[in-house]
Motif scaffolding. Structure first.
Motif, short mmCIF file in Angstrom:
data_model
loop_
_atom_site.label_atom_id
_atom_site.label_comp_id
_atom_site.label_asym_id
_atom_site.label_seq_id
_atom_site.Cartn_x
_atom_site.Cartn_y
_atom_site.Cartn_z
N ALA A 134 2.03 56.77 49.58
CA ALA A 134 2.98 55.67 49.82
C ALA A 134 2.32 54.56 50.64
N ILE A 135 1.56 54.93 51.65
CA ILE A 135 0.87 53.93 52.48
C ILE A 135 -0.19 53.21 51.64
N GLY A 136 -0.89 53.96 50.81
CA GLY A 136 -1.89 53.35 49.93
C GLY A 136 -1.28 52.33 48.99
N MET A 137 -0.09 52.64 48.47
CA MET A 137 0.59 51.69 47.58
C MET A 137 1.01 50.43 48.34
N LEU A 138 1.49 50.60 49.57
CA LEU A 138 1.86 49.43 50.38
C LEU A 138 0.65 48.54 50.65
N ILE A 139 -0.47 49.16 50.94
CA ILE A 139 -1.70 48.39 51.19
C ILE A 139 -2.14 47.68 49.92
N ALA A 140 -2.10 48.37 48.79
CA ALA A 140 -2.51 47.77 47.52
C ALA A 140 -1.64 46.58 47.14
N GLU A 141 -0.34 46.67 47.46
CA GLU A 141 0.56 45.55 47.18
C GLU A 141 0.18 44.30 47.97
N GLN A 142 -0.33 44.51 49.17
CA GLN A 142 -0.69 43.38 50.03
C GLN A 142 -2.08 42.82 49.73
N MET A 143 -2.85 43.51 48.91
CA MET A 143 -4.22 43.09 48.62
C MET A 143 -4.26 42.03 47.52
N THR A 144 -3.78 40.86 47.83
CA THR A 144 -3.86 39.74 46.90
C THR A 144 -5.15 38.98 47.20
N PRO A 145 -5.64 38.19 46.24
CA PRO A 145 -6.85 37.41 46.52
C PRO A 145 -6.71 36.53 47.76
N ALA A 146 -5.51 36.01 48.00
CA ALA A 146 -5.30 35.17 49.18
C ALA A 146 -5.44 35.97 50.47
N ALA A 147 -5.14 37.27 50.45
CA ALA A 147 -5.26 38.11 51.63
C ALA A 147 -6.66 38.68 51.81
N VAL A 148 -7.38 38.86 50.71
CA VAL A 148 -8.71 39.45 50.77
C VAL A 148 -9.74 38.46 51.30
N GLU A 149 -9.67 37.21 50.87
CA GLU A 149 -10.68 36.22 51.27
C GLU A 149 -10.78 36.05 52.79
N PRO A 150 -9.67 35.87 53.52
CA PRO A 150 -9.82 35.76 54.99
C PRO A 150 -10.36 37.04 55.63
N ALA A 151 -10.00 38.20 55.08
CA ALA A 151 -10.49 39.45 55.63
C ALA A 151 -12.00 39.56 55.47
N ILE A 152 -12.51 39.11 54.32
CA ILE A 152 -13.96 39.14 54.09
C ILE A 152 -14.68 38.18 55.05
N GLU A 153 -14.09 37.02 55.28
CA GLU A 153 -14.69 36.04 56.20
C GLU A 153 -14.77 36.60 57.62
N VAL A 154 -13.73 37.31 58.03
CA VAL A 154 -13.71 37.87 59.38
C VAL A 154 -14.77 38.96 59.49
#
Length: 154
Positions: A134-154
């Motif tokens: 269930a936690i994995g599914m919640l995380i996967a739902e939040q993994m949009t390209p808009a959310a991934v790009e700032p995380a990679i920059e950090v």
């Protein structure tokens, strides 16, 4: 700061006994500044006083294992929420236990602080795979390209 006995120094008065009105003895550890006597490095061959103080700081930090703000590192094992899951009934951090059953390793989140420290029944336990899924599914739902790009920059 109080500490337990250490073999490399001579101390006196680390603890203070008091009696309550009903005659019970209460043991209270004194702060190091309140000890009547302390002779650091009294016995050669042991760690230095400075090293001992550093060790006490590490032990004190490690002892805060169940505070909500503690940043704990994951240990070995597949459970996703090691050191992070909190019991919904009592608010304690859930531990992780692994058991080999039917030829495979199973993980369980368990709340047993009351049992360990006060001899009470275990609060609850839950199989880890459904929770982790269930936690994995919640995380996967939040993994949009808009959310991934700032995380990679950090």
């Amino acid at each position: 700061m109080s500490s337990k006995s250490s073999p490399h120094r001579c101390t006196y008065g680390r603890r203070q006994f008091r009696r309550t009105f009903d005659g019970k003895r209460i043991l209270r550890a004194r702060d190091i500044d309140d000890w009547p006597a302390c002779i650091p490095d009294a016995h050669p061959g042991y760690i230095s006083w400075e090293r001992h103080q550093e060790n006490l700081k590490v032990l004190k930090a490690n002892g805060r294992g169940f505070e909500a703000a503690r940043a704990s590192i994951p240990r070995e094992g597949p459970a996703l929420l090691q050191g992070r899951a909190v019991c919904g009934q009592c608010g304690s951090h859930l531990g992780v236990r692994y058991a080999a059953r039917r030829g495979r390793q199973e993980a369980w989140y368990i709340c047993n602080r009351a049992r360990i420290y006060r001899g009470e029944p275990m609060c609850q336990s839950i199989a880890a795979p459904p929770v982790d899924e269930a936690i994995g599914m919640l995380i996967a739902e939040q993994m949009t390209p808009a959310a991934v790009e700032p995380a990679i920059e950090v």
